[in-house]
Design an enzyme around this catalytic site. Structure first.
Site, short mmCIF file in Angstrom:
data_model
loop_
_atom_site.label_atom_id
_atom_site.label_comp_id
_atom_site.label_asym_id
_atom_site.label_seq_id
_atom_site.Cartn_x
_atom_site.Cartn_y
_atom_site.Cartn_z
N GLY A 12 0.86 -1.19 0.00
CA GLY A 12 0.00 0.00 0.00
C GLY A 12 0.89 1.23 0.00
O GLY A 12 1.60 1.47 0.97
N PHE A 15 -0.57 7.54 1.54
CA PHE A 15 0.16 8.42 2.46
C PHE A 15 0.85 7.64 3.58
O PHE A 15 2.02 7.86 3.88
CB PHE A 15 -0.79 9.47 3.07
CG PHE A 15 -1.18 10.56 2.11
CD1 PHE A 15 -0.22 11.29 1.44
CD2 PHE A 15 -2.52 10.86 1.89
CE1 PHE A 15 -0.57 12.31 0.56
CE2 PHE A 15 -2.89 11.88 1.01
CZ PHE A 15 -1.92 12.60 0.34
N ASN A 125 -7.59 -0.62 8.57
CA ASN A 125 -8.78 -0.61 9.44
C ASN A 125 -9.95 -1.39 8.84
O ASN A 125 -10.01 -1.55 7.64
CB ASN A 125 -9.20 0.84 9.70
CG ASN A 125 -8.44 1.42 10.88
OD1 ASN A 125 -8.20 0.74 11.87
ND2 ASN A 125 -8.03 2.67 10.77
N ARG A 156 -0.79 9.33 21.00
CA ARG A 156 -1.73 10.45 21.06
C ARG A 156 -1.97 10.85 22.52
O ARG A 156 -1.93 12.03 22.87
CB ARG A 156 -3.05 10.08 20.38
CG ARG A 156 -2.93 10.04 18.87
CD ARG A 156 -4.19 9.60 18.16
NE ARG A 156 -4.02 9.79 16.71
CZ ARG A 156 -4.57 9.02 15.79
NH1 ARG A 156 -5.35 8.02 16.14
NH2 ARG A 156 -4.36 9.26 14.51
N HIS A 180 -9.23 -0.73 18.61
CA HIS A 180 -8.83 0.57 18.06
C HIS A 180 -10.08 1.31 17.64
O HIS A 180 -10.42 1.40 16.48
CB HIS A 180 -7.91 0.33 16.86
CG HIS A 180 -7.33 1.58 16.29
ND1 HIS A 180 -6.72 2.55 17.06
CD2 HIS A 180 -7.23 2.03 15.01
CE1 HIS A 180 -6.29 3.52 16.28
NE2 HIS A 180 -6.59 3.23 15.03
#
EC number: 1.1.1.37
Length: 312
Positions: A12, A15, A125, A156, A180
């Protein structure tokens, strides 16, 4: 016998995939193969060449190639899977599951064919369910198929705590358990700043707000970007996991691991504290949880199971 560089394939080249490839090369963790579908072969080659041309300036030695041919990934030490579609307006999470599951199955077949001894880290995801799909499809032992979410969620959390206290992020440690998603469980009790429990430094209402912001951290970025989702922090999180395995660091990191009774759950992939080293997930660390934390984890598990029920 000549020493060989490690080889890491990133599936993949969007980004996240491209950023991951660039960071891996920059850290000289190995040679990098960036893979995407045949229709995107030229842009993938272009990205890889662009990265390679940065190497003299940034001073790193790593070969980077772009390809759509899985034969180029042969004998990878680690394969990172970021391929898949992102949610677009009007799509339900269920649509994402069905499409991405198909992609995971196709990708896994190719990965296993060319790198039967590799470790696989999944980012796509819904990541808990996609990691499970790759595990089933690959036939690999559980220690070699790992999902990434906790390093990112914890990063985070640590970022928001450091901002709140106006201190270095390096001095903040934290742990996020569970799936998640919005039901993830940041374990405040096991989180510290400079060795001091956070509960001693931050008032409860502020801590609760940080926990809530962590849960919605991905969504916050999706809303700000307006198109697409986060990729710098997810890529950095993947690289930390790759490094722990390739260098046999035996890091204590949250990862999505296959549970066989730990925390009272069986046959499910879930975010838990692990020891990550040269054998992939070497151990799942079981923490003692309060009744409240157990209930929060149970809710998180239920969310993961709901998604898994959609798997074909």
């Amino acid at each position: 016998m000549a020493m060989k560089r490690k080889k890491i394939s990133v599936i993949g080249a969007g980004f996240t995939g491209a950023t991951t490839a660039f960071l891996l090369a920059q850290k000289e963790l190995g040679d990098v193969v960036l893979v995407d579908i045949p229709q995107l072969e030229n842009p993938t080659k272009g990205k890889a060449l662009d990265m390679l041309e940065a190497s003299p300036v940034l001073g790193f030695d790593a070969n980077i190639i772009g390809t759509s041919d899985y034969a180029d990934t042969a004998d990878s030490d680690i394969v990172v899977i970021t391929a898949g579609i992102a949610r677009k307006p009007g799509m339900s999470r269920d649509d994402l599951v069905t499409t991405n599951q198909k992609i995971m199955k196709q990708v896994t077949k190719e990965v296993v064919k060319y790198s039967p001894n590799c470790y696989i880290i999944v980012l796509t995801n819904p990541v808990d369910a996609m990691t499970y799909t790759v595990f089933q499809e690959s036939g690999f032992p559980k220690n070699r198929v790992i999902g990434q979410s906790g390093v990112l969620d914890t990063a985070r959390f640590r970022t928001f705590v450091a901002e709140e206290l106006n201190i270095s992020v390096k001095d903040v440690t934290g742990f996020v358990l569970g799936g998640h998603g919005d039901d993830m469980v940041p374990l405040v009790r096991y989180s510290y700043a400079g060795g001091i429990p956070l509960e001693k430094l931050i008032p409860k209402d502020r801590l609760d707000a940080i926990v809530e912001r962590t849960r919605k951290g991905g969504g916050e970025i999706v809303n700000l970007l307006g198109n697409g989702s986060a990729y710098y922090a997810p890529a950095a999180s993947l690289v930390e996991m790759v490094e722990a395995i390739l260098k046999d660091q035996r890091r204590i990191l949250p990862a999505i691991a296959y549970l066989e009774g730990e925390y009272g759950y069986e046959g499910i992939y879930l975010g838990v504290p692990t020891i990550l080293g040269g054998n992939g997930i070497e151990k799942v660390i079981e923490l003692e949880l309060t009744e409240e934390e157990k209930a929060a984890l149970a809710k998180s598990v239920e969310s993961v199971k709901n998604v898994m029920r959609m798997l074909e």
